[in-house]
Write a protein that holds these residues in place. Structure first.
Motif, PDB file in Angstrom:
ATOM      1  N   PHE A  23      14.890  -7.307  62.004  1.00  0.00           N
ATOM      2  CA  PHE A  23      14.714  -7.992  60.719  1.00  0.00           C
ATOM      3  C   PHE A  23      13.355  -7.723  60.076  1.00  0.00           C
ATOM      4  O   PHE A  23      13.199  -7.825  58.854  1.00  0.00           O
ATOM      5  CB  PHE A  23      14.931  -9.506  60.874  1.00  0.00           C
ATOM      6  CG  PHE A  23      13.721 -10.284  61.302  1.00  0.00           C
ATOM      7  CD1 PHE A  23      12.861 -10.835  60.360  1.00  0.00           C
ATOM      8  CD2 PHE A  23      13.417 -10.480  62.645  1.00  0.00           C
ATOM      9  CE1 PHE A  23      11.744 -11.559  60.742  1.00  0.00           C
ATOM     10  CE2 PHE A  23      12.319 -11.198  63.037  1.00  0.00           C
ATOM     11  CZ  PHE A  23      11.466 -11.740  62.085  1.00  0.00           C
ATOM     12  N   PRO A  26      12.592  -4.104  57.247  1.00  0.00           N
ATOM     13  CA  PRO A  26      12.573  -3.998  55.777  1.00  0.00           C
ATOM     14  C   PRO A  26      11.275  -4.465  55.125  1.00  0.00           C
ATOM     15  O   PRO A  26      11.006  -4.107  53.975  1.00  0.00           O
ATOM     16  CB  PRO A  26      13.742  -4.901  55.351  1.00  0.00           C
ATOM     17  CG  PRO A  26      14.632  -4.945  56.535  1.00  0.00           C
ATOM     18  CD  PRO A  26      13.719  -4.927  57.713  1.00  0.00           C
ATOM     19  N   THR A  53      24.663 -16.157  53.857  1.00  0.00           N
ATOM     20  CA  THR A  53      25.483 -15.367  54.772  1.00  0.00           C
ATOM     21  C   THR A  53      26.258 -16.237  55.764  1.00  0.00           C
ATOM     22  O   THR A  53      27.223 -15.763  56.372  1.00  0.00           O
ATOM     23  CB  THR A  53      24.623 -14.360  55.560  1.00  0.00           C
ATOM     24  OG1 THR A  53      23.584 -15.069  56.265  1.00  0.00           O
ATOM     25  CG2 THR A  53      23.983 -13.349  54.620  1.00  0.00           C
ATOM     26  N   LEU A 314      14.651  -7.262  47.551  1.00  0.00           N
ATOM     27  CA  LEU A 314      15.452  -6.403  48.425  1.00  0.00           C
ATOM     28  C   LEU A 314      14.990  -6.462  49.880  1.00  0.00           C
ATOM     29  O   LEU A 314      15.815  -6.725  50.771  1.00  0.00           O
ATOM     30  CB  LEU A 314      15.446  -4.965  47.915  1.00  0.00           C
ATOM     31  CG  LEU A 314      16.274  -3.981  48.737  1.00  0.00           C
ATOM     32  CD1 LEU A 314      17.731  -4.441  48.802  1.00  0.00           C
ATOM     33  CD2 LEU A 314      16.192  -2.570  48.126  1.00  0.00           C
ATOM     34  N   PRO A 315      13.687  -6.229  50.167  1.00  0.00           N
ATOM     35  CA  PRO A 315      13.277  -6.351  51.571  1.00  0.00           C
ATOM     36  C   PRO A 315      13.446  -7.758  52.110  1.00  0.00           C
ATOM     37  O   PRO A 315      13.793  -7.946  53.277  1.00  0.00           O
ATOM     38  CB  PRO A 315      11.802  -5.923  51.559  1.00  0.00           C
ATOM     39  CG  PRO A 315      11.368  -5.960  50.146  1.00  0.00           C
ATOM     40  CD  PRO A 315      12.583  -5.744  49.326  1.00  0.00           C
ATOM     41  N   THR A 318      17.223  -8.263  52.753  1.00  0.00           N
ATOM     42  CA  THR A 318      17.666  -7.464  53.896  1.00  0.00           C
ATOM     43  C   THR A 318      17.146  -8.063  55.200  1.00  0.00           C
ATOM     44  O   THR A 318      17.886  -8.163  56.194  1.00  0.00           O
ATOM     45  CB  THR A 318      17.172  -6.012  53.767  1.00  0.00           C
ATOM     46  OG1 THR A 318      17.583  -5.484  52.506  1.00  0.00           O
ATOM     47  CG2 THR A 318      17.740  -5.150  54.876  1.00  0.00           C
ATOM     48  N   THR A 321      19.104 -11.160  55.977  1.00  0.00           N
ATOM     49  CA  THR A 321      20.460 -10.849  56.431  1.00  0.00           C
ATOM     50  C   THR A 321      20.467 -10.386  57.876  1.00  0.00           C
ATOM     51  O   THR A 321      21.318 -10.797  58.678  1.00  0.00           O
ATOM     52  CB  THR A 321      21.087  -9.766  55.536  1.00  0.00           C
ATOM     53  OG1 THR A 321      21.122 -10.228  54.174  1.00  0.00           O
ATOM     54  CG2 THR A 321      22.501  -9.444  55.983  1.00  0.00           C
ATOM     55  N   LEU A 322      19.514  -9.517  58.229  1.00  0.00           N
ATOM     56  CA  LEU A 322      19.428  -9.041  59.606  1.00  0.00           C
ATOM     57  C   LEU A 322      19.120 -10.194  60.561  1.00  0.00           C
ATOM     58  O   LEU A 322      19.682 -10.275  61.662  1.00  0.00           O
ATOM     59  CB  LEU A 322      18.368  -7.951  59.727  1.00  0.00           C
ATOM     60  CG  LEU A 322      18.747  -6.585  59.143  1.00  0.00           C
ATOM     61  CD1 LEU A 322      17.538  -5.658  59.129  1.00  0.00           C
ATOM     62  CD2 LEU A 322      19.881  -5.961  59.944  1.00  0.00           C
TER      63      LEU A 322
END
Length: 398
Positions: A23, A26, A53, A314-315, A318, A321-322
């Motif tokens: 995680f 990013p 999520t 975006l980072p 991401t 999400t990870l």
């Protein structure tokens, strides 16, 4: 309670390790490091994505269930996550994650073995396995930073010789972070109030998180002043890592008290909702504190750190999400293997993070150091397998 599925449990632990170990990737790019991201801001991105999520479990056939124990999990995880981000940025990624993972392993095993009485074949062998895991994690952490430490010593020595020209050393201009009532003139002309940067952290002072192969690495500069007392950044970072592991390491404990179908995947939505609620509560408390401190709503709002949405969406998304993927894996692992095995197994995330550092970011390049790192990784894996064996035939989690 249904019989535990060991294959599912170990696969989930693997997914948890991959998610938790990846995680941070990013947020290690050049663009992300140019902004001054506050730890709570970064944690907010993670909390938001954790909430969004979490609803994807519906696609796996999971019914929507909710328990307020998820809010209790949020009270453990959100502060722990903020501590973790602070630790990474002030003590370094590898060493801080080594402390976090090691302390999580011990805390989880204490909960599982001493509190929930999860059975094991041999108490002595189980504790030996835990200590092997912790020793291996420490070794991976240590050998992930030793190259940097050696290079930094040489750099510091060269700086001592270069200062003979009469130029002032950089240390004379190091910026202090004032967390309460600072009078430093550095801030007076930069914002509405000397406290305007009180909760901000200077991005330029962190260990470089640049693109793969970058050779430039720096450590935090200057002490941190808290309520009139001075502390070294690295020491506070290490303390924050320990706080993350001991406090945040208990974030899945409340799941054991949830009833009905709210365990396992049924707990994911509750966890995500609780995390978001706690994050919002912390922002409200932070804003309220600044309003009282500055005696102004406008200045209290102006002093809050920026989310840098254009750069970080975006980072941040991401990374969140990870982490959520890792969280789902660890939740299922704990459900199937127990608190004392499932969560420690997911802390093999440090192995994943180390592989990213060695092969992608090339943070460790000396062959001898890499070999020592892999030996430490072997000890960790052996300890995890040993702990799994000691629990595999002793019955399911309590």
């Amino acid at each position: 309670m249904a019989e535990p599925n060991l294959v599912l449990g170990w696969f989930a632990a693997f997914v948890g390790a991959v998610g938790f170990g990846s995680f941070a990737v990013p947020i290690k790019g050049d663009t992300a490091t140019k902004v001054d991201i506050d730890p709570l801001v970064m944690q907010s991105y993670k909390s938001l994505m954790c909430f969004l999520t979490s609803w994807l479990v519906i696609l796996l056939g999971q019914e929507v269930t909710f328990t307020w124990w998820g809010l209790v999990s949020g009270l453990f995880w959100v502060p722990g996550g903020a501590f973790n981000i602070f630790a990474i940025r002030n003590a370094g990624l590898a060493i801080s994650q080594g402390i976090v993972a090691s302390s999580i392993v011990m805390v989880s095993f204490i909960w599982g073995n001493l509190i929930f009485k999860e059975p094991v074949k041999s108490e002595m062998m189980a504790y030996l396995a835990v200590w092997l895991i912790m020793a291996g994690l420490y070794g991976m952490s240590y050998y992930s930073t030793s190259d940097w430490a050696d290079d930094n010593e040489m750099t510091n020595s060269s700086h001592l010789h270069r200062n003979d020209s009469g130029d002032e050393a950089d240390d004379d201009n190091e910026q202090e972070i004032l967390l309460d009532g600072g009078n430093s003139s550095e801030f007076e002309n930069e914002a509405l109030h000397p406290l305007a940067n009180s909760l901000e952290i200077d991005e330029s002072s962190y260990r470089d998180l640049a693109s793969p192969g970058s050779e430039k690495q720096t450590r935090p500069k200057g002490p941190i002043v808290i309520f009139g007392k001075t502390f070294q950044r690295r020491n506070l970072g290490l303390l924050s890592a320990l706080m993350c592991g001991t406090w945040g390491g208990s974030c899945l404990v409340p799941m054991h008290y949830s009833k009905g179908d709210t365990g396992g995947l049924g707990y994911v939505i509750s966890f995500g909702t609780g995390a978001l609620i706690v994050t919002i509560m912390i922002w409200i408390l932070r804003f309220s504190y600044m309003v009282v401190k500055l005696n102004s709503i406008k200045e209290g709002y102006a002093i809050l750190p920026s989310f840098h949405i254009k750069v970080m969406w975006l980072p941040g998304a991401t990374a969140g999400t990870l982490w959520s993927l890792g969280n789902v894996g660890s939740i299922v692992a704990v459900q199937q293997l127990g608190q004392g095995v499932g969560y420690p197994a997911s802390q093999a995330a440090l192995l994943v993070a180390g592989l990213w550092g060695i092969f992608y970011y090339r943070e460790v390049t000396k062959p001898k150091t890499i070999i020592k790192w892999f030996l430490s990784a072997f000890v960790t894996i052996f300890g995890i397998l040993m702990l799994g064996y000691e629990s595999s035939s002793a019955g399911g989690p309590g």
